[in-house]
Design a protein around this motif. Structure first.
Motif, PDB file in Angstrom:
ATOM      1  N   ARG A 167      44.931 -15.056  -3.518  1.00 24.09           N
ATOM      2  CA  ARG A 167      45.736 -15.548  -2.406  1.00 24.09           C
ATOM      3  C   ARG A 167      44.869 -15.655  -1.148  1.00 24.09           C
ATOM      4  O   ARG A 167      44.001 -14.819  -0.900  1.00 24.09           O
ATOM      5  CB  ARG A 167      46.920 -14.611  -2.130  1.00 24.09           C
ATOM      6  N   ARG A 190      44.716 -15.185   2.681  1.00 27.71           N
ATOM      7  CA  ARG A 190      45.490 -14.449   3.660  1.00 27.71           C
ATOM      8  C   ARG A 190      44.677 -14.174   4.924  1.00 27.71           C
ATOM      9  O   ARG A 190      43.459 -14.020   4.867  1.00 27.71           O
ATOM     10  CB  ARG A 190      45.975 -13.119   3.071  1.00 27.71           C
ATOM     11  N   TRP A 191      45.411 -14.080   6.024  1.00 24.78           N
ATOM     12  CA  TRP A 191      44.794 -13.732   7.292  1.00 24.78           C
ATOM     13  C   TRP A 191      44.505 -12.229   7.333  1.00 24.78           C
ATOM     14  O   TRP A 191      45.219 -11.424   6.732  1.00 24.78           O
ATOM     15  CB  TRP A 191      45.716 -14.099   8.453  1.00 24.78           C
ATOM     16  N   HIS A 192      43.449 -11.878   8.087  1.00 25.15           N
ATOM     17  CA  HIS A 192      43.075 -10.486   8.294  1.00 25.15           C
ATOM     18  C   HIS A 192      42.806 -10.278   9.776  1.00 25.15           C
ATOM     19  O   HIS A 192      42.298 -11.173  10.465  1.00 25.15           O
ATOM     20  CB  HIS A 192      41.824 -10.114   7.496  1.00 25.15           C
ATOM     21  N   GLN A 237      45.362  -6.625   6.322  1.00 26.35           N
ATOM     22  CA  GLN A 237      45.730  -7.862   5.634  1.00 26.35           C
ATOM     23  C   GLN A 237      47.179  -8.232   5.928  1.00 26.35           C
ATOM     24  O   GLN A 237      48.064  -7.377   5.915  1.00 26.35           O
ATOM     25  CB  GLN A 237      45.536  -7.669   4.125  1.00 26.35           C
ATOM     26  N   TYR A 238      47.417  -9.495   6.171  1.00 21.76           N
ATOM     27  CA  TYR A 238      48.781 -10.003   6.313  1.00 21.76           C
ATOM     28  C   TYR A 238      49.366 -10.208   4.915  1.00 21.76           C
ATOM     29  O   TYR A 238      49.173 -11.246   4.290  1.00 21.76           O
ATOM     30  CB  TYR A 238      48.783 -11.322   7.086  1.00 21.76           C
ATOM     31  N   HIS A 239      50.078  -9.182   4.425  1.00 18.89           N
ATOM     32  CA  HIS A 239      50.683  -9.302   3.106  1.00 18.89           C
ATOM     33  C   HIS A 239      51.990 -10.083   3.196  1.00 18.89           C
ATOM     34  O   HIS A 239      52.361 -10.589   4.272  1.00 18.89           O
ATOM     35  CB  HIS A 239      50.896  -7.920   2.487  1.00 18.89           C
ATOM     36  N   GLN A 240      52.712 -10.174   2.055  1.00 17.75           N
ATOM     37  CA  GLN A 240      53.915 -11.005   2.024  1.00 17.75           C
ATOM     38  C   GLN A 240      55.024 -10.473   2.912  1.00 17.75           C
ATOM     39  O   GLN A 240      55.967 -11.205   3.231  1.00 17.75           O
ATOM     40  CB  GLN A 240      54.436 -11.162   0.584  1.00 17.75           C
ATOM     41  N   GLN A 294      40.403 -15.652   7.855  1.00 22.07           N
ATOM     42  CA  GLN A 294      41.254 -15.997   6.717  1.00 22.07           C
ATOM     43  C   GLN A 294      40.373 -16.140   5.492  1.00 22.07           C
ATOM     44  O   GLN A 294      39.386 -16.886   5.510  1.00 22.07           O
ATOM     45  CB  GLN A 294      42.010 -17.298   6.982  1.00 22.07           C
TER      46      GLN A 294
END
Length: 344
Positions: free
Chosen positions: A132, A134-136, A194-197, A230
């Motif tokens: 995936r 994802r942004w961090h 981490q930007y998770h769901q 990202q």
């Protein structure tokens, strides 16, 4: 190869006066050998004993996600409700099943839950790794004061509740274990959040670029530079299922014992291997059996019986300490949880 003698057997044979002579090759209480077999007596006959060692999870919502910012309790409650109502649930990054350290990875262990006065075993039906993007978000301490034209905000930062959680997690990650983020950084590498769901990157003001250049800690007065990126990451995904056990604690403990106690060291060991086990379970300091790598024949015999030997690599393969934890076996009428510490 020489191996450490058993303090228990030395006491039995010689008495305490002869212990120093009989155990001259054993490690001292303060040292940690390259290979250390440890053990602790385990009670699997009560729900309290199961809960103490995380086999029974009275409140699964208190167990965190595998992310720096935990899922909300509402999110985890929805997962648990779906599990009990449908019999299965698929989740990302939340280890509902107890996992033990196993070398450089982890392995699942028997896990039990209760719902409406009925006990269940929860198991992993499927496990995947998904890629995936994802942004961090992370922060990095800077030694010099920011330039005059920089935008500086001070903690606690005025932001949305979600962004506050992300900033706090990023700051905490730099000084994990320190009080109020003070002291020297624990990690040399950048520790990202981490930007998770469960986190909405689209509504966050921190990505792709925060509205400030630096964060100033209100107490230490140190400055931190925000960093965002990202990237593609590997996300663990587990599908859990449940199996009904019964409505009484006796049914739970009987079933749990059959699932948890997987080995028996009572019979079939050589005398030298018995010495290894007795050192590990001894209440004498240092309460472990230790020796240098590679493992001696007696230690190898015990590790083989505990099914650790197959996954244990030569010590040169490890750059830092690793543990093989929570192998449960009976020995001489008692139940013990064994583990191996490899300390290169």
């Amino acid at each position: 190869m020489e191996f450490c003698c058993s303090r228990r057997r030395a006491l039995q044979i010689l008495g305490s006066a002869g212990l120093m002579t009989a155990t001259a090759g054993c490690s001292g209480p303060g040292s940690l050998d390259e290979l250390s077999l440890i053990a602790g007596e385990l009670s699997v006959d009560s729900i309290q004993g199961l809960q103490q060692h995380e086999y029974y999870r009275e409140n699964p919502l208190k167990f965190p996600a595998t992310t720096r910012v935990d899922f909300t309790e509402d999110t985890k409650a929805q997962y648990v409700t779906e599990l009990f109502e449908t019999g299965s649930v698929t989740v990302q990054q939340w280890s509902l099943v107890h996992r033990s350290q196993w070398g450089t990875t982890t392995v699942p262990r028997p896990t039990f839950l209760e719902r409406d006065s009925t006990y269940y075993q929860v198991s992993i039906a499927d496990e995947q790794q998904l890629e995936r993007r994802r942004w961090h978000f992370a922060v990095e301490r800077v030694e010099e004061a920011p330039p005059d034209d920089a935008t500086v905000v001070e903690t606690p930062v005025n932001a949305s509740s979600q962004d506050k959680r992300i900033i706090e997690a990023a700051m905490s990650a730099v000084y994990a274990g320190a009080d109020d983020f003070l002291g020297e950084p624990e990690f040399e590498d950048l520790q990202t959040v981490q930007y998770h769901q469960g986190l909405d990157a689209e509504s966050s003001e921190l990505v792709p670029s925060p509205p400030f250049d630096y964060i100033k800690h209100q107490y230490s007065e140190e400055y931190y530079r925000p960093i965002t990126e990202q990237r593609v990451v590997s996300i663990p995904v587990w599908t859990y299922t449940i199996n009904e056990i019964g409505s009484t604690q006796a049914e739970l403990t009987d079933h749990a014992k059959s699932e948890i106690v997987t080995h028996d060291l009572t019979d079939g060991l050589t005398g030298a291997a018995q010495n290894v086990v007795e050192d590990a379970i001894s209440e004498e300091n240092p309460r472990r059996y230790g020796e240098s790598a590679p493992p001696s024949d007696p230690l190898e015999e015990v590790l083989t019986r505990l099914e650790i030997a197959a996954d244990h690599q030569p010590i040169e393969a490890y750059s830092e300490r690793v543990d093989f934890k929570d192998v449960v076996a009976t020995y001489d009428g008692s139940t013990y949880s064994f583990g191996l510490i490899v300390n290169p």
